[in-house]
Design an enzyme around this catalytic site. Structure first.
Site, short mmCIF file in Angstrom:
data_model
loop_
_atom_site.label_atom_id
_atom_site.label_comp_id
_atom_site.label_asym_id
_atom_site.label_seq_id
_atom_site.Cartn_x
_atom_site.Cartn_y
_atom_site.Cartn_z
N CYS A 227 6.39 10.47 -40.36
CA CYS A 227 6.56 11.38 -41.13
C CYS A 227 7.75 12.29 -41.01
O CYS A 227 8.79 12.23 -41.69
CB CYS A 227 5.39 12.05 -41.25
SG CYS A 227 4.03 11.13 -41.51
N LYS B 16 6.70 18.46 -50.52
CA LYS B 16 6.15 17.68 -49.41
C LYS B 16 7.26 17.18 -48.33
O LYS B 16 7.17 17.51 -47.13
CB LYS B 16 5.47 16.33 -49.67
CG LYS B 16 5.19 15.14 -48.77
CD LYS B 16 4.26 15.64 -47.96
CE LYS B 16 4.19 14.76 -46.62
NZ LYS B 16 2.89 14.75 -45.81
N1 SAJ Z 1 6.76 17.83 -32.18
C1 SAJ Z 1 7.77 18.55 -31.24
N2 SAJ Z 1 7.58 19.93 -31.02
C2 SAJ Z 1 6.64 20.64 -31.66
C3 SAJ Z 1 5.82 19.99 -32.63
C4 SAJ Z 1 5.98 18.55 -32.76
O1 SAJ Z 1 8.62 17.95 -30.33
O2 SAJ Z 1 6.50 21.87 -31.74
C5 SAJ Z 1 6.91 16.12 -32.17
C6 SAJ Z 1 5.51 15.62 -31.84
O3 SAJ Z 1 5.63 15.36 -30.38
C7 SAJ Z 1 5.76 14.39 -32.61
C8 SAJ Z 1 6.57 14.74 -33.87
O4 SAJ Z 1 7.05 16.11 -33.56
O5 SAJ Z 1 6.70 13.24 -32.00
C9 SAJ Z 1 5.69 14.85 -35.09
O6 SAJ Z 1 4.50 15.46 -34.84
P1 SAJ Z 1 3.79 16.62 -35.56
O7 SAJ Z 1 2.52 16.87 -35.06
O8 SAJ Z 1 4.80 17.61 -35.91
O9 SAJ Z 1 3.50 16.04 -37.32
P2 SAJ Z 1 2.89 14.57 -37.75
O10 SAJ Z 1 3.94 13.57 -37.83
O11 SAJ Z 1 1.66 14.21 -36.98
O12 SAJ Z 1 2.49 15.03 -39.01
C10 SAJ Z 1 3.36 15.72 -39.96
C11 SAJ Z 1 2.60 17.10 -40.54
N3 SAJ Z 1 3.63 17.86 -41.09
C12 SAJ Z 1 3.58 19.19 -41.23
O13 SAJ Z 1 3.20 19.69 -40.03
C13 SAJ Z 1 4.74 19.95 -41.90
C14 SAJ Z 1 1.34 16.60 -41.29
O14 SAJ Z 1 0.81 17.84 -41.95
C15 SAJ Z 1 1.76 15.86 -42.49
O15 SAJ Z 1 0.81 15.54 -43.22
C16 SAJ Z 1 2.29 14.49 -41.85
O16 SAJ Z 1 3.59 14.93 -41.00
C17 SAJ Z 1 2.83 13.60 -42.99
O17 SAJ Z 1 1.74 12.51 -43.06
O18 SAJ Z 1 3.79 13.83 -43.57
#
Ligand code: SAJ
Length: 407
Positions: A263, A209
């Site tokens: 996360c 995870k």
């Molecule tokens: N972000 C970027 N660029 C990207 C993707 C995201 O800057 O290309 C930023 C987003 O704007 C945000 C942050 O990253 O600020 C996190 O957003 P996210 O959509 O990547 O993830 P979370 O935190 O909403 O959810 C993540 C997910 N993990 C993965 O995709 C590996 C989700 O599947 C998990 O269940 C969740 O963390 C968790 O609960 O751990």
């Protein structure tokens, strides 16, 4: 009918409890917050997540989901409480397991022979073993003898905004302290998960995870570093990444104003904390992403007159959610206010400003910002901004951190 007790009715515990209840389990949802118990008990969701309200209403309405401030006897206990971190020495972060510990200890008075205890909270390696120790300590203190307890770590992997779909369709990992525990956990999730369920040991499940979220953080840091390089050498980072991603084995994520949420910006620290001398890459990625809001704010301020009015488009931590906590966009807006700008915040998903911006920014509609601002910073790629065109900005300075606005 299977009896399940879910500890923690947050953005994982509440959907999980509701799904189980609508699939025929008798579920007791436990939370320390009287407010959460009141809202959920009345059949509503306190977490903004598409369709969750409908599911909670159905679960509570069927009589299969009840709530209480403390756990009661059940066959399966699911711990889904937060695992934040605390600031440690030298800029490091150490995991705060106090909520998991409190939940585990609260089980000592209710567990019975052969029960299964599942830890769903994202946790450092070794936490499932600690859960067992905390429950056993509680049992010893209470003078209770219970045999055959099983423990497993089954991390949630759902994406906020798509929780209900991903809860059912994502592959799952069940990592037991024993193979029997893994198998029993699989039986529970097979009741609603239509994807594949992989069995392993608890430590591997815990690290898997963390590795998933750290992978995402490192990839985003790479994109953010490329954005900084592109700025220096005059290349459009969006075109660059789109072209590089045409390679069959390249998939660079998107740059932005930083990484927020509870996360992706948190979990890598759990790996660093476990092996500080072996994680220079993960730590560097954290530093790159944490440095982004300041870099974006400096860029926005370049060439602006003191006291200029700047519109920040979006405050949420990611697109199309209303969660402003741990949001890099909020940090950018606060830095602009610190620098003396008059900040107009456009956040279609918020009714009020977060604490740090109160009295220092104005929450306005997009049209208002377009009429009044001297400069613009697009910080979140909300669908609500999709129609924005460069011509709407009439030549005023514009920083597009999400590569969203077209000419
Ligand atoms: N972000 C970027 N660029 C990207 C993707 C995201 O800057 O290309 C930023 C987003 O704007 C945000 C942050 O990253 O600020 C996190 O957003 P996210 O959509 O990547 O993830 P979370 O935190 O909403 O959810 C993540 C997910 N993990 C993965 O995709 C590996 C989700 O599947 C998990 O269940 C969740 O963390 C968790 O609960 O751990």
């Amino acid at each position: 009918m299977r009896n399940v007790c879910v500890l923690g009715l947050g953005y994982i515990g509440l959907p999980t409890a509701s799904v189980l209840a609508t699939r025929g389990c008798s579920v007791l949802g436990v939370d320390v917050s009287p407010q959460v118990l009141a809202v959920v008990g009345s059949g509503r969701a306190h977490v903004a997540e598409p369709d969750l309200d409908v599911l909670v209403r159905a679960a509570v309405g069927s009589g299969n989901l009840r709530v209480a401030p403390t756990p009661a006897p059940a066959e399966v206990f699911i711990i889904a409480v937060p695992t934040p971190f605390r600031d440690g020495p030298g800029g490091s972060r150490t995991p705060d397991l106090s909520f998991v510990e409190a939940a585990a200890r609260s089980l000592a008075s209710v567990v019975a022979d052969g029960n299964l205890v599942i830890l769903e909270s994202t946790s450092p390696v070794g936490t499932t073993e600690k859960v067992r120790a905390w429950v056993e300590e509680g049992l010893a203190a209470a003078g209770r003898r219970v045999s055959g307890l099983l423990y497993a770590h089954c991390p949630e992997r759902v994406l906020p905004g798509q929780v209900l779909r991903e809860l059912v369709t994502n592959d799952r990992i069940c990592g037991g302290l024993t193979p029997e525990a893994s198998a029993r956990a699989r039986d529970l999730y097979a009741g609603f998960c239509t994807a594949r369920i992989f069995l392993t040991d608890a430590r591997t499940a815990e690290l898997a995870k963390l590795a998933e979220n750290a992978y995402r953080d490192v990839n985003i840091a790479y994109a953010n570093e490329l954005a900084a390089v592109c700025e220096r050498v005059g290349v459009d980072v969006w075109e660059l990444i789109a072209l590089a991603n045409r390679h069959p084995r390249v998939n660079i994520l998107r740059p932005g104003p930083g990484v927020g949420g509870h996360c992706v910006a948190v979990d890598p620290w759990f790996i660093v904390d476990a092996a500080p001398d072996r994680t220079p890459l993960i730590r560097a990625a954290r530093a790159v992403n944490d440095g982004r809001p300041a870099a974006v704010a400096s860029r926005v301020l370049e060439g602006l007159a003191p006291g200029a009015t700047v519109a920040c488009l979006g405050l949420a931590f990611k697109p199309d959610v209303d969660d402003l906590r741990e949001s890099p966009a909020v940090i950018v807006a606060a830095r602009l206010a610190d620098a003396g700008c008059r900040v107009l915040a456009v956040e279609p998903h918020a009714r009020e400003l977060p604490e740090v911006l109160r009295g220092r920014a104005e929450l306005v509609k997009l049209e208002d910002a377009l009429a009044r601002a001297d400069a613009f910073a697009l910080l979140v790629d909300h669908r609500a901004f999709a129609g924005l065109r460069l011509s709407d900005l009439r030549g005023r300075p514009f920083t597009d951190t999400r590569g969203m606005v077209r000419s």
